[in-house]
Enzyme design. Structure first.
Site, PDB file in Angstrom:
ATOM      1  N   GLU A   1       3.146  -1.802  13.641  1.00 24.15           N
ATOM      2  CA  GLU A   1       2.017  -1.978  12.718  1.00 24.15           C
ATOM      3  C   GLU A   1       0.678  -2.110  13.445  1.00 24.15           C
ATOM      4  O   GLU A   1      -0.307  -1.487  13.058  1.00 24.15           O
ATOM      5  CB  GLU A   1       2.263  -3.158  11.778  1.00 24.15           C
ATOM      6  CG  GLU A   1       3.457  -2.965  10.823  1.00 24.15           C
ATOM      7  CD  GLU A   1       3.353  -1.713   9.961  1.00 24.15           C
ATOM      8  OE1 GLU A   1       2.267  -1.110   9.867  1.00 24.15           O
ATOM      9  OE2 GLU A   1       4.390  -1.311   9.380  1.00 24.15           O
TER      10      GLU A   1
ATOM     11  N   GLY B   1       0.812  -1.215   0.000  1.00 32.54           N
ATOM     12  CA  GLY B   1       0.000   0.000   0.000  1.00 32.54           C
ATOM     13  C   GLY B   1       0.843   1.260   0.000  1.00 32.54           C
ATOM     14  O   GLY B   1       0.698   2.124  -0.860  1.00 32.54           O
ATOM     15  N   ALA B   2       1.715   1.377   0.988  1.00 37.44           N
ATOM     16  CA  ALA B   2       2.520   2.584   1.117  1.00 37.44           C
ATOM     17  C   ALA B   2       3.619   2.338   2.142  1.00 37.44           C
ATOM     18  O   ALA B   2       3.609   1.323   2.834  1.00 37.44           O
ATOM     19  CB  ALA B   2       1.655   3.757   1.563  1.00 37.44           C
ATOM     20  N   MET B   3       4.557   3.296   2.216  1.00 36.27           N
ATOM     21  CA  MET B   3       5.714   3.105   3.082  1.00 36.27           C
ATOM     22  C   MET B   3       6.071   4.405   3.790  1.00 36.27           C
ATOM     23  O   MET B   3       6.149   5.469   3.166  1.00 36.27           O
ATOM     24  CB  MET B   3       6.893   2.609   2.222  1.00 36.27           C
ATOM     25  CG  MET B   3       8.162   2.387   3.005  1.00 36.27           C
ATOM     26  SD  MET B   3       7.945   1.115   4.285  1.00 36.27           S
ATOM     27  CE  MET B   3       9.030   1.760   5.540  1.00 36.27           C
TER      28      MET B   3
ATOM     29  N   HIS C   1      -2.383   6.355   8.111  1.00 36.07           N
ATOM     30  CA  HIS C   1      -1.526   5.275   8.617  1.00 36.07           C
ATOM     31  C   HIS C   1      -0.044   5.636   8.488  1.00 36.07           C
ATOM     32  O   HIS C   1       0.707   5.568   9.463  1.00 36.07           O
ATOM     33  CB  HIS C   1      -1.838   3.983   7.852  1.00 36.07           C
ATOM     34  CG  HIS C   1      -1.041   2.803   8.287  1.00 36.07           C
ATOM     35  ND1 HIS C   1      -1.512   1.874   9.186  1.00 36.07           N
ATOM     36  CD2 HIS C   1       0.207   2.391   7.957  1.00 36.07           C
ATOM     37  CE1 HIS C   1      -0.596   0.952   9.388  1.00 36.07           C
ATOM     38  NE2 HIS C   1       0.470   1.239   8.654  1.00 36.07           N
ATOM     39  N   GLU C   2       0.363   6.022   7.291  1.00 38.15           N
ATOM     40  CA  GLU C   2       1.792   6.316   7.083  1.00 38.15           C
ATOM     41  C   GLU C   2       2.215   7.543   7.885  1.00 38.15           C
ATOM     42  O   GLU C   2       3.303   7.580   8.464  1.00 38.15           O
ATOM     43  CB  GLU C   2       2.105   6.517   5.597  1.00 38.15           C
ATOM     44  CG  GLU C   2       1.677   5.367   4.684  1.00 38.15           C
ATOM     45  CD  GLU C   2       2.091   3.989   5.164  1.00 38.15           C
ATOM     46  OE1 GLU C   2       3.141   3.852   5.824  1.00 38.15           O
ATOM     47  OE2 GLU C   2       1.341   3.024   4.884  1.00 38.15           O
TER      48      GLU C   2
ATOM     49  N   HIS D   1       2.790   6.673  11.494  1.00 30.83           N
ATOM     50  CA  HIS D   1       4.056   5.957  11.705  1.00 30.83           C
ATOM     51  C   HIS D   1       5.184   6.910  12.096  1.00 30.83           C
ATOM     52  O   HIS D   1       6.178   6.485  12.668  1.00 30.83           O
ATOM     53  CB  HIS D   1       4.489   5.229  10.430  1.00 30.83           C
ATOM     54  CG  HIS D   1       4.035   3.806  10.322  1.00 30.83           C
ATOM     55  ND1 HIS D   1       4.121   2.904  11.360  1.00 30.83           N
ATOM     56  CD2 HIS D   1       3.528   3.101   9.270  1.00 30.83           C
ATOM     57  CE1 HIS D   1       3.682   1.715  10.947  1.00 30.83           C
ATOM     58  NE2 HIS D   1       3.310   1.813   9.687  1.00 30.83           N
TER      59      HIS D   1
HETATM   60  N1  TRP Z   1       5.501  -0.448   6.641  1.00 26.66           N
HETATM   61  C1  TRP Z   1       4.557  -0.380   5.567  1.00 26.66           C
HETATM   62  C2  TRP Z   1       3.224   0.008   6.183  1.00 26.66           C
HETATM   63  O1  TRP Z   1       2.557  -0.750   6.813  1.00 26.66           O
HETATM   64  C3  TRP Z   1       4.361  -1.637   4.817  1.00 26.66           C
HETATM   65  C4  TRP Z   1       5.489  -2.277   4.130  1.00 26.66           C
HETATM   66  C5  TRP Z   1       6.331  -3.187   4.594  1.00 26.66           C
HETATM   67  C6  TRP Z   1       5.773  -2.191   2.765  1.00 26.66           C
HETATM   68  N2  TRP Z   1       7.138  -3.682   3.606  1.00 26.66           N
HETATM   69  C7  TRP Z   1       6.798  -3.089   2.485  1.00 26.66           C
HETATM   70  C8  TRP Z   1       5.253  -1.426   1.756  1.00 26.66           C
HETATM   71  C9  TRP Z   1       7.276  -3.282   1.187  1.00 26.66           C
HETATM   72  C10 TRP Z   1       5.732  -1.615   0.480  1.00 26.66           C
HETATM   73  C11 TRP Z   1       6.719  -2.528   0.205  1.00 26.66           C
HETATM   74  O2  TRP Z   1       2.827   1.097   6.148  1.00 26.66           O
HETATM   75 ZN    ZN Z   2       2.281   0.332   8.650  1.00 22.33          ZN
END
Ligand code: TRP
Ligand code: ZN
Length: 914
Positions: free
Chosen positions: A336, A277-279, A313-314, A317
């Protein structure tokens, strides 16, 4: 002798297992990192300068490590020097760089080359649409340069990016831009500095032809902040909602948790090739375009909602994950689970808006219902299979396989229960103490639990079991009313039922289960609750704390025999067993003051009925529907006091995959027959009401993605879907065609298309009812990748029939010029939609779905192991199916196991077959 040779051979082929019990602090720390990149697609030069020192903590008791061992993957080593001088004692080995003859503190300079253009794994540095992106969580940084690529090594980063100015005008990395300028030969550079220490998994860079929507805001404490949403130029008209979502997230974290944005600049970047989804990279969040881009023509209400939730969410974090991070990957749920809980609370608050009291509770409940549906459908299933693991796993082969429903969704429930036990204020005290103790550190789930315990003066030793035991707990409820004494006793017993072997291995004892309960009188209102020993009644919902295997709670002064409302608001992630009659469920559906449990009563009623019908269908018996079920549905349809969003949820039948999982032996065909039968009966019996609902919930005027309007569209389109299942779908086809042609938004357009596909599968419908609209849809949106994904997904999930084998449609679509396996969104839109979103067709008796599944995993395995491994999980519950299907599934799994190479897929299929 021969024995040891044998075990050596075995260990050479068996993938290495990483265990939580083996954790040891790093022998060296890296205080600062200076990275220089010369960005070239096929050959990027990386120069890394590290300030390294021995870790005093790791020395205690042991001997100093003779060598510094850094990890690297798919890298070409160029040279290394120590304290500015070329170094002799350097060894490059299998995925490592080892340096000996070193002092206690030194500067290490490394040069290496990597090939972003050839990187199809989307982990490390890669190219997408001609631009550079990185993805480092969990272990992608080692694919960029040699490093101690583990989260308990935290460093400050300075990053210099150099690239051709025309091809890569924008150069981004974490933190603050401190310098930029031109270089000879049409090149330019930018230098970024991140003032906060971070683990390598939070590093990011982006370079390319991008444009940004910008906004300046003032933080709660009065500091200026620059916010940017970076996208490809043609997507700039789809960034407003992401920006608004970011601003709402920032305000919410200030208000609810007193947490401010700590950087002067915060950037979101959208990329179309992305594994998840996103990072949350520090100050530079990178997103799948699916969770950024939206305008009314291209995105549905669900997309708008998901964007707000993922942006939240991001952003959240930044504190829960980045400022305080994980000591090791076994602690993944520390960030998470907590961050999912925070994004769920954010979404619930956004749904409630400014509405007062009960309306606000009802709006929050619609979010809660959606979250619980995901948990029960996906996480409970995970817990019942070979991948079952505790929220804090004990071991893994490939960490990417542990970004799971258990770590995320059950982890969020485990965080939520602190708030259920201690209230919002108590939870906030725990959070404050957590940051006071651990800001800037890499810590564990135990540290979080201790902060919650200490801030609330509670012993939470037993609570650790929520982190260490796998499997879904079951709470069995017995009740007894003593009319003469006016005493009502509720007895709760906990256990795990028939847990999978993987789950059983982790179980040690009873959990602390917060069990919220209310008692409802004959007139439908809540009774005041006074537990034995209390002087006065206290409220109408009480959170009982179940800590033993079995425990009784007695309410006194109970004037009439009540009906219990159990596990209100789903106060714990458990299965509740209690023998309600159909009448009682209908009564709860009509009267419970807890909106979650109103919905729950309807679901229980429908599930019970559907499972009974599926059992009959499996035996080829004729099906009839209890009139009470129709009446219960009708009453919800007619209740104007319920919001459209709530009615939509209450009128939706449980999904086929959820129902199949509830059967003693999963039979997808029987479930499909039963569910189609019930849908058609509800459609026919309530035809006029569906038509009236359709008319009453139109949303004239300009499209707005608000919870109110989205709720109306959802209910209207559910009515349309029911109408599409009538034996004679003429009305539905007329309404759907008009809706498709007149739509000014994607929610209505795609719902109309879906209803046309439904109508064309109806026994008396024209098979071609959807063809013209499908063709129009493609032409209209052929330059909008995310909309074309919907076009593939709608066709992959459509209802099949005797003359409509969806596998054939899917195989044909695989040949479509717009299809590619390399883009994960596109692969998901066709392959995953079919394999997990169309159970009746995927589990076709001839095994055609499984053969397709195996082929696609084998093809993906060499391109993108993370995506392949997600698909591989599709058959993990194979042992629970009918013998004929089980045998075919086993064949497909064996085929995959014999052909795949990646650690990712092998872990999944080997666990499934074990
Ligand atoms: N930490 C990210 C989240 O939950 C998720 C994530 C972990 C991720 N590994 C990844 C996203 C690899 C993309 C590719 O928000
Ligand atoms: Zn996350």
């Amino acid at each position: 002798m021969s024995h040891s040779t044998e075990s050596a051979t075995a260990s050479a082929t068996a993938p290495a297992v990483i265990r939580r019990a083996d954790y040891a602090p790093p022998a060296f720390l890296i205080d600062s990192v200076a990275l220089e990149f010369d960005l070239v697609p096929e050959r990027t030069l990386v120069k890394s300068t590290l300030r390294v020192r021995r870790n005093a903590e790791a020395l205690a008791g042991g001997h100093p490590a003779p060598r510094l061992v850094l990890t690297g993957e798919q890298l070409e080593f160029v040279r290394a020097s120590v304290d500015g001088r070329p170094h002799e004692d350097v060894r490059t080995g299998d995925n490592e760089l080892s340096i000996g003859s070193i002092p206690d503190e030194f500067a290490l300079e490394i040069e290496n080359i990597c090939n972003p253009a050839a990187n199809t794994t989307l982990s490390g540095l890669y190219v997408s649409s001609g631009n550079f992106f990185t993805q480092c969580e969990a272990e992608g940084f080692r694919r960029i340069t040699y490093f101690l690529d583990r989260p308990d090594v935290m460093s400050t980063y300075t990053v210099t990016l150099r690239a051709d100015k025309a091809a890569y005008p924008v150069l981004l990395s974490n933190g603050n831009l401190i310098e930029e300028g031109d270089l000879p030969d049409g090149r330019h550079f930018a230098k970024w500095e991140d003032p906060f220490k971070k683990p390598s998994y939070l590093f990011a860079l982006v370079a390319g032809k991008l444009v940004a929507l910008e906004e300046r805001i003032t933080s709660g404490s009065g500091k200026d902040k620059l916010l940017q949403v970076w996208v490809e130029p043609h997507d700039l008209d789809k960034t407003r909602h992401a920006m608004d979502s970011l601003i709402h997230s920032i305000r919410w974290d200030e208000q609810r948790f007193g947490l401010e944005l700590d950087l002067d600049r915060f950037m979101i970047v959208a990329v179309s090739d992305f594994n998840m989804g996103a990072m949350e990279n520090k100050g530079l969040n990178i997103f799948n375009t699916k969770y950024v881009l939206a305008n009314p023509e291209t995105a549905t209400d669900t997309d708008f909602f998901n964007i707000e939730s993922v942006v939240g969410h991001e952003y959240f974090h930044n504190w829960t994950g980045n400022r305080v991070t994980c000591r090791d990957w076994f602690q993944l749920s520390l960030k998470e689970g907590l961050t999912v809980f925070r994004d769920q609370e954010f979404s619930a608050d956004m749904a409630a808006g400014d509405s007062p009291g009960a309306a606000s509770e009802a709006a929050r409940a619609t979010r809660r219902i959606e979250d619980v549906r995901v948990l029960r459908q996906m996480q409970f299933a995970e817990d019942a299979g070979p991948m079952a693991h505790p929220v804090r796993p004990e071991s893994y082969v490939e960490i990417n396989n542990f970004y799971t429903m258990t770590v995320y969704e059950k982890g969020s429930e485990v965080v939520r229960m602190y708030q259920t036990l201690f209230g919002r204020d108590g939870f906030r005290r725990g959070m404050d103490l957590y940051f006071e103790r651990h800001d800037g550190q890499a810590v564990t789930c135990d540290d979080f639990r201790h902060a919650m315990a200490d801030a609330n003066n509670r012993d939470l030793a037993q609570y650790e079991r929520w982190y260490s035991q796998a499997g879904t707990p079951r709470v069995t409820v017995r009740t007894a009313y003593d009319a003469a004494a006016k005493r009502y006793t509720v007895t709760l017993a906990q256990g795990y039922g028939e847990a999978s072997e993987a789950a059983r291995a982790t179980q040690q004892g009873p959990l602390l289960i917060p069990f919220a309960i209310g008692l409802i009188g004959g007139k439908g209102s809540d009774l005041p609750l006074r537990l034995d020993g209390e002087k006065e009644p206290q409220g109408t919902t009480r959170v009982l704390e179940l800590t033993e295997r079995e425990q009784s709670f007695t309410f006194v002064d109970v004037a009439e025999k009540p009906l219990p409302s159990l596990l209100r608001n789903f106060s714990a992630p458990v299965i509740v067993e209690y023998d309600y009659t159909n009448e009682q469920l209908a009564f709860l559906l009509a009267n419970d003051s807890d909106p979650f449990n109103r919905w729950e009563a309807g679901q229980r009623l429908a599930t019970r009925e559907l499972l009974a019908l599926a059992a009959r269908a499996a035996k080829g018996e004729t099906l009839t529907l209890d009139d009470q079920v129709v009446a219960a549905f009708e009453q919800v349809l007619d209740d104007p006091s319920l919001s459209p969003a709530f009615r939509e949820l209450a009128l939706m039948l449980p999904s086929e995959s959820y129902l199949a999982e509830q059967m003693p032996v999963s039979d997808p065909a029987a479930v499909h027959t039963a569910r189609v039968f019930v849908s058609r009966r509800l459609a026919t019996a309530l035809r006029d009401k569906w038509l009236a609902i359709y008319e009453a919930n139109r949303t004239p005027g300009e499209y707005r993605p608000t919870p109110e309007d989205a709720g109306k569209r959802g209910l209207k389109n559910l009515a349309l879907a029911y109408l599409g299942q009538l034996d004679d779908p003429t009305d539905a086809v007329r309404l759907a065609r008009a809706q498709y042609d007149g739509a000014d938004n994607m929610t209505d357009r795609s719902a109309a298309l879906s209803a046309l596909l439904m109508a064309s599968a109806s026994p008396n419908g024209e098979a071609s009812a959807a063809d013209a609209s499908l063709a129009d849809f493609y032409q209209r949106f052929d330059d909008e990748a995310l909309v074309i994904d919907k076009w593939f997904a709608l066709q992959a999930t459509q209802r099949g029939g005797p003359n409509r084998k969806v596998i054939e449609i899917v195989r044909k679509l695989m040949q479509h010029p717009a299809f590619t396996l390399k883009n994960p969104n596109r692969a998901r839109s066709l392959i995953f939609s079919f394999c997990s979103g169309n159970p009746a067709q995927f589990h076709a008796a001839d095994g055609s779905g499984y053969a397709f599944w195996a082929e696609q995993i084998i093809a993906l395995d060499s391109l993108n192991p993370q995506v392949a491994a997600r698909l591989a999980r599709g058959l993990e519950l194979w042992r629970r199916f009918t013998p004929a299907l089980r045998e075919k599934m086993h064949g497909a799994l064996t085929e995959v196991a014999s052909k795949v190479k990646s650690r990712d897929v092998r872990e999944i299929v080997e666990k499934a077959l074990a």
